[in-house]
Design a protein around this motif. Structure first.
Motif, PDB file in Angstrom:
ATOM      1  N   ALA A 297      44.913  47.818  50.144  1.00 45.93           N
ATOM      2  CA  ALA A 297      45.416  47.436  51.459  1.00 45.93           C
ATOM      3  C   ALA A 297      46.917  47.155  51.426  1.00 45.93           C
ATOM      4  O   ALA A 297      47.495  46.796  52.452  1.00 45.93           O
ATOM      5  N   ASP A 298      47.523  47.315  50.271  1.00 45.49           N
ATOM      6  CA  ASP A 298      48.955  47.043  50.066  1.00 45.49           C
ATOM      7  C   ASP A 298      49.311  45.614  50.466  1.00 45.49           C
ATOM      8  O   ASP A 298      50.346  45.357  51.061  1.00 45.49           O
ATOM      9  N   ASN A 299      48.421  44.693  50.113  1.00 43.48           N
ATOM     10  CA  ASN A 299      48.624  43.273  50.387  1.00 43.48           C
ATOM     11  C   ASN A 299      49.057  42.595  49.089  1.00 43.48           C
ATOM     12  O   ASN A 299      48.223  42.168  48.284  1.00 43.48           O
ATOM     13  N   HIS A 300      50.361  42.533  48.895  1.00 39.63           N
ATOM     14  CA  HIS A 300      50.915  42.028  47.640  1.00 39.63           C
ATOM     15  C   HIS A 300      50.525  40.567  47.384  1.00 39.63           C
ATOM     16  O   HIS A 300      50.204  40.197  46.249  1.00 39.63           O
ATOM     17  N   ASP A 301      50.530  39.738  48.410  1.00 50.88           N
ATOM     18  CA  ASP A 301      50.198  38.321  48.236  1.00 50.88           C
ATOM     19  C   ASP A 301      48.747  38.123  47.800  1.00 50.88           C
ATOM     20  O   ASP A 301      48.462  37.320  46.908  1.00 50.88           O
ATOM     21  N   ALA A 302      47.831  38.858  48.411  1.00 50.49           N
ATOM     22  CA  ALA A 302      46.420  38.751  48.038  1.00 50.49           C
ATOM     23  C   ALA A 302      46.196  39.299  46.633  1.00 50.49           C
ATOM     24  O   ALA A 302      45.398  38.745  45.864  1.00 50.49           O
ATOM     25  N   PHE A 303      46.904  40.362  46.287  1.00 50.56           N
ATOM     26  CA  PHE A 303      46.818  40.924  44.943  1.00 50.56           C
ATOM     27  C   PHE A 303      47.272  39.893  43.915  1.00 50.56           C
ATOM     28  O   PHE A 303      46.591  39.650  42.912  1.00 50.56           O
ATOM     29  N   LYS A 304      48.410  39.279  44.195  1.00 55.38           N
ATOM     30  CA  LYS A 304      48.962  38.263  43.296  1.00 55.38           C
ATOM     31  C   LYS A 304      47.987  37.100  43.112  1.00 55.38           C
ATOM     32  O   LYS A 304      47.747  36.646  41.989  1.00 55.38           O
TER      33      LYS A 304
ATOM     34  N   MET B  45      32.574  35.740  37.453  1.00 51.72           N
ATOM     35  CA  MET B  45      33.545  35.290  38.416  1.00 51.72           C
ATOM     36  C   MET B  45      34.847  36.085  38.285  1.00 51.72           C
ATOM     37  O   MET B  45      35.449  36.430  39.289  1.00 51.72           O
ATOM     38  N   ILE B  46      35.236  36.363  37.054  1.00 53.17           N
ATOM     39  CA  ILE B  46      36.490  37.097  36.871  1.00 53.17           C
ATOM     40  C   ILE B  46      36.412  38.491  37.480  1.00 53.17           C
ATOM     41  O   ILE B  46      37.389  38.993  38.022  1.00 53.17           O
ATOM     42  N   PHE B  47      35.232  39.094  37.420  1.00 54.28           N
ATOM     43  CA  PHE B  47      35.096  40.432  37.984  1.00 54.28           C
ATOM     44  C   PHE B  47      35.226  40.410  39.510  1.00 54.28           C
ATOM     45  O   PHE B  47      35.704  41.369  40.112  1.00 54.28           O
ATOM     46  N   THR B  48      34.834  39.313  40.116  1.00 56.26           N
ATOM     47  CA  THR B  48      35.021  39.161  41.564  1.00 56.26           C
ATOM     48  C   THR B  48      36.503  39.138  41.896  1.00 56.26           C
ATOM     49  O   THR B  48      36.950  39.798  42.840  1.00 56.26           O
ATOM     50  N   TYR B  49      37.277  38.397  41.119  1.00 54.16           N
ATOM     51  CA  TYR B  49      38.723  38.347  41.336  1.00 54.16           C
ATOM     52  C   TYR B  49      39.365  39.711  41.088  1.00 54.16           C
ATOM     53  O   TYR B  49      40.287  40.114  41.804  1.00 54.16           O
ATOM     54  N   MET B  50      38.875  40.417  40.100  1.00 52.85           N
ATOM     55  CA  MET B  50      39.411  41.750  39.825  1.00 52.85           C
ATOM     56  C   MET B  50      39.109  42.700  40.982  1.00 52.85           C
ATOM     57  O   MET B  50      39.961  43.494  41.384  1.00 52.85           O
ATOM     58  N   ASP B  51      37.900  42.602  41.526  1.00 55.33           N
ATOM     59  CA  ASP B  51      37.549  43.422  42.688  1.00 55.33           C
ATOM     60  C   ASP B  51      38.436  43.082  43.884  1.00 55.33           C
ATOM     61  O   ASP B  51      38.868  43.974  44.621  1.00 55.33           O
ATOM     62  N   GLU B  52      38.716  41.792  44.067  1.00 51.06           N
ATOM     63  CA  GLU B  52      39.607  41.376  45.144  1.00 51.06           C
ATOM     64  C   GLU B  52      41.006  41.958  44.941  1.00 51.06           C
ATOM     65  O   GLU B  52      41.668  42.348  45.907  1.00 51.06           O
ATOM     66  N   ALA B  53      41.451  42.008  43.702  1.00 52.18           N
ATOM     67  CA  ALA B  53      42.771  42.572  43.402  1.00 52.18           C
ATOM     68  C   ALA B  53      42.802  44.060  43.756  1.00 52.18           C
ATOM     69  O   ALA B  53      43.784  44.541  44.332  1.00 52.18           O
ATOM     70  N   TYR B  54      41.738  44.785  43.418  1.00 51.35           N
ATOM     71  CA  TYR B  54      41.665  46.209  43.777  1.00 51.35           C
ATOM     72  C   TYR B  54      41.747  46.398  45.292  1.00 51.35           C
ATOM     73  O   TYR B  54      42.483  47.254  45.786  1.00 51.35           O
ATOM     74  N   LEU B  55      40.977  45.596  46.016  1.00 48.81           N
ATOM     75  CA  LEU B  55      40.973  45.706  47.475  1.00 48.81           C
ATOM     76  C   LEU B  55      42.341  45.371  48.064  1.00 48.81           C
ATOM     77  O   LEU B  55      42.812  46.040  48.985  1.00 48.81           O
ATOM     78  N   ALA B  56      42.965  44.346  47.517  1.00 45.64           N
ATOM     79  CA  ALA B  56      44.292  43.958  48.005  1.00 45.64           C
ATOM     80  C   ALA B  56      45.315  45.049  47.724  1.00 45.64           C
ATOM     81  O   ALA B  56      46.169  45.346  48.565  1.00 45.64           O
ATOM     82  N   LYS B  57      45.222  45.658  46.558  1.00 43.32           N
ATOM     83  CA  LYS B  57      46.153  46.745  46.210  1.00 43.32           C
ATOM     84  C   LYS B  57      45.946  47.922  47.142  1.00 43.32           C
ATOM     85  O   LYS B  57      46.920  48.518  47.622  1.00 43.32           O
TER      86      LYS B  57
END
Length: 79
Positions: A15-22, A1-13
């Motif tokens: 896309a320069d989506n600071h809120d989704a990254f956070k 599960m943590i790796f899914t969140y990490m992948d989401e953080a990469y995608l958000a970064k």
């Protein structure tokens, strides 16, 4: 599960989506906190895992603070 969140953080970064990254990084930190709380310290390995988990959680905090994926990469290598 943590790796899914990490992948989401990469995608958000990317896309320069600071809120989704956070949100993704904080969710990853929550997963690590859950792992820490689940440790049974009557076993020696738990002490070692605790140190690794705390380090990874701190790396995610660094990633969040710096708005960088470096801490995420470091955590992925360890986990």
């Amino acid at each position: 599960m943590i790796f899914t969140y990490m992948d989401e953080a990469y995608l958000a970064k990317d896309a320069d989506n600071h809120d989704a990254f956070k949100l993704a990084v904080k969710n990853g930190q929550d997963v690590i906190s859950s792992l820490i709380h689940a440790l049974d310290f009557s076993y020696d390995v738990s002490k070692q895992l605790y140190s690794l988990y705390v380090y990874c959680r701190n790396m995610l905090a660094k990633a969040l603070y710096q708005y960088s994926t470096d801490g995420i990469e470091e955590s992925q290598k360890i986990l």
